[in-house]
Write an enzyme that holds these catalytic residues in place. Structure first.
Site, PDB file in Angstrom:
ATOM      1  N   GLU A 173       0.836  -1.209   0.000  1.00  0.00           N
ATOM      2  CA  GLU A 173       0.000   0.000   0.000  1.00  0.00           C
ATOM      3  C   GLU A 173       0.871   1.260   0.000  1.00  0.00           C
ATOM      4  O   GLU A 173       0.721   2.145   0.841  1.00  0.00           O
ATOM      5  CB  GLU A 173      -0.993  -0.016   1.170  1.00  0.00           C
ATOM      6  N   GLU A 300      -4.912  -8.954  -0.206  1.00  0.00           N
ATOM      7  CA  GLU A 300      -5.755  -8.584   0.939  1.00  0.00           C
ATOM      8  C   GLU A 300      -7.191  -8.517   0.447  1.00  0.00           C
ATOM      9  O   GLU A 300      -7.507  -7.728  -0.442  1.00  0.00           O
ATOM     10  CB  GLU A 300      -5.336  -7.242   1.540  1.00  0.00           C
TER      11      GLU A 300
HETATM   12  O1  AHR Z   1      -5.360  -5.821   6.845  1.00  0.00           O
HETATM   13  C1  AHR Z   1      -5.345  -4.625   7.566  1.00  0.00           C
HETATM   14  C2  AHR Z   1      -4.697  -3.496   6.797  1.00  0.00           C
HETATM   15  O2  AHR Z   1      -5.462  -3.199   5.667  1.00  0.00           O
HETATM   16  C3  AHR Z   1      -3.328  -3.767   6.221  1.00  0.00           C
HETATM   17  O3  AHR Z   1      -2.316  -3.572   7.139  1.00  0.00           O
HETATM   18  C4  AHR Z   1      -3.229  -2.769   5.114  1.00  0.00           C
HETATM   19  O4  AHR Z   1      -2.390  -3.200   4.067  1.00  0.00           O
HETATM   20  C5  AHR Z   1      -4.666  -2.568   4.681  1.00  0.00           C
HETATM   21  O5  AHR Z   1      -5.001  -1.243   4.617  1.00  0.00           O
END
Ligand code: AHR
Length: 495
Positions: A173, A300
């Site tokens: 990110e 994710e």
């Molecule tokens: O999964 C929780 C958070 O969500 C992670 O650390 C981040 O990459 C995303 O914003």
């Protein structure tokens, strides 16, 4: 009646096992308590890793685990997590609750976790606050044989043999918590950092570039466009993050357990947006990579609700109901159907955080409905996608039924089917064209949309045999008939 047609002669790509991956971050009680309790804990463990959770993950045939973050990755300095535990640096986990991180779980402990679970490691490196040298030395420390200083350090810390690092993420990110970068700037940094992720072992490291953060409001195709345009030759994979948030905004995400019918359907509708994203980002990637060499890595995904009342807001602990099982079933069917481009996916997160597969409370452990979906769907790992189609009713603007199908190396055909409706059972007619097959197993996970497994009652939400699956061969095709209960996820296997 819903009509599904499966074409066993029309075979797609292999569904890589990695599509059924997990993500574990130094966040809340995921690593500490959830996976790692330390050697001195009264909770049964092997080398500090809790036996019950490791066993549960082994049972899923968990193929790959991403670590150490998430946002934590771009603040993680790996040298602080090796060597004698007493000397390890105590840092503040600024992203997640401001708690002190004692670094007692580091590279060696993570590799030991992967060994015990039997999964591949996916390490996420630090671009946001780390140097090129730091990243280069981490790779050397983990994967180089011989007697370089890094290899000697690893051996002195108890592991003479190099490990294999299958996947390496170059930042996380980086448009947000990983450095607030513009895509053009990150694309250049990716090109530079990845140059020093060297190959020391037999296999090259699969390098993953940070991809787009997306939402219903902003699919963010621009990030993918810029990365593909400027850095495609240097990457093996490009990530994508998408969370299903039922509420109107991040301040009002909604409760994990206290929700109504409308919120249930809104959640599923938002979850299904992953299909638009996979196809949209895939189309951008196709422009630059028509052979689909580069994997779309959905590292994710999952539901994100308000935390359970009374828990640390920075720990992201949430319960997990049949609604989550439907989100998992729908998302995994989408990934299966796009397995030519989706090379890996990692649900967030393994234990005690967001859409966890396992929850723990002290020595107790509960397997969530999401866990059982991963268990049902594990037959797809390494199987070949089969072309399939479906016609069905709609419910609250959504297709009432959704599916995917695959064939294993041994010739078993499995289809995983979700009935989204809360009220109507779904009578199914499945035509398997050109084959004469019999059902060998049919299982279904079903329950009230708010049903979950708690620590006391055990697994009341768990797969049961699905009765009444009939097969008729008409001399050309096999026709299966059966009925899916409302709010259910099923797997039917024939051979
Ligand atoms: O999964 C929780 C958070 O969500 C992670 O650390 C981040 O990459 C995303 O914003």
């Amino acid at each position: 009646m819903a009509q599904q047609v499966i074409f066993p002669a029309e075979r797609g790509a292999v569904i890589r096992p990695e599509v059924y991956g997990n993500f574990s971050e130094h966040l809340g009680r995921c690593i500490y308590e959830g996976l790692y309790v330390g050697e001195d804990s009264p909770i049964p463990n092997v080398n500090g890793l809790r036996t019950d959770v490791v066993e549960a993950l082994r049972n899923l045939s968990l193929p790959v685990l991403r670590w150490p973050g998430g946002c934590f990755a771009d603040e993680y300095h790996w040298k602080e997590g090796i060597g004698p535990k007493k000397g390890r640096k105590r840092i503040v986990n600024t992203n997640w609750g401001g708690v002190v991180e004692d670094n007692s779980f580091g590279t060696h402990e993570f590799m030991e976790l992967c060994r015990q679970v039997g999964c591949k490691p996916y390490i996420n490196g630090n671009v946001g606050s780390g140097t090129v040298q730091e990243m280069a030395e981490w790779i050397e420390y983990m994967t180089a044989g011989g007697d370089s200083t890094m290899a000697q350090m690893r051996a002195a810390n108890g592991h003479a043999e190099p490990w294999q690092v299958d996947y390496f993420g170059v930042g996380n990110e980086n448009w947000g918590c990983g450095g607030n970068m513009r895509p053009e700037y990150y694309a250049d940094l990716f090109r530079r950092y990845q140059s020093y992720v060297k190959r020391y072992g037999e296999k090259p490291v699969y390098k993953i570039a940070c991809g787009a953060g997306t939402s219903l409001e902003n699919p963010n195709y621009e990030w993918t466009e810029v990365l593909m345009k400027n850095a495609a030759p240097y990457m093996d994979g490009l990530s994508l993050h998408y969370y299903t948030v039922p509420g109107p905004d991040w301040q009002h995400k909604g409760s994990a357990t206290d929700f109504d019918r409308q919120e249930y359907y809104v959640t599923l509708q938002k979850a299904l947006f992953i299909q638009t994203l996979v196809e949209g980002h895939g189309a951008v990637m196709d422009k630059y990579d028509p052979e689909k060499r580069i994997g779309l890595i959905v590292d994710e995904w999952g539901t994100w609700y308000d935390v359970e009342p009374g828990t640390n807001p920075g720990f992201l602990y949430q319960q997990n109901t049949m609604r989550d099982a439907l989100v998992a079933g729908l998302s995994l069917n989408v990934f299966n159907k796009h397995c030519d481009r989706v090379h890996m996916a990692n649900i967030a997160q393994t234990v005690n955080v967001l859409q966890a597969v396992v929850l723990t409370d002290g020595a107790k452990m509960a397997l969530t409905p999401t866990y059982h979906v991963f268990d049902l769907y594990k037959v797809h790992q390494g199987a070949r996608l089969l072309a399939s189609s479906l016609t069905c009713d709609r419910v609250e603007g959504l297709p009432a039924v959704q599916e995917s199908a695959s064939i294993s190396a041994q010739g078993a055909i499995s289809t995983t089917v979700c009935n989204l409706s809360l009220d109507s059972a779904a009578p199914m007619r499945t035509v398997l064209t050109g084959v004469n097959v019999r059902p060998t197993q049919a299982l279904v996970l079903t329950g009230d949309m708010r049903a979950y497994n708690d620590f006391e009652a055990g697994s009341s939400v768990a797969p049961q045999p699905l009765a009444g699956v009939e097969a008729v061969y008409d001399g050309r095709d096999t026709v299966l008939t059966y009925t899916l209960p409302p709010c259910s996820v099923a797997r039917i296997t024939v051979q």
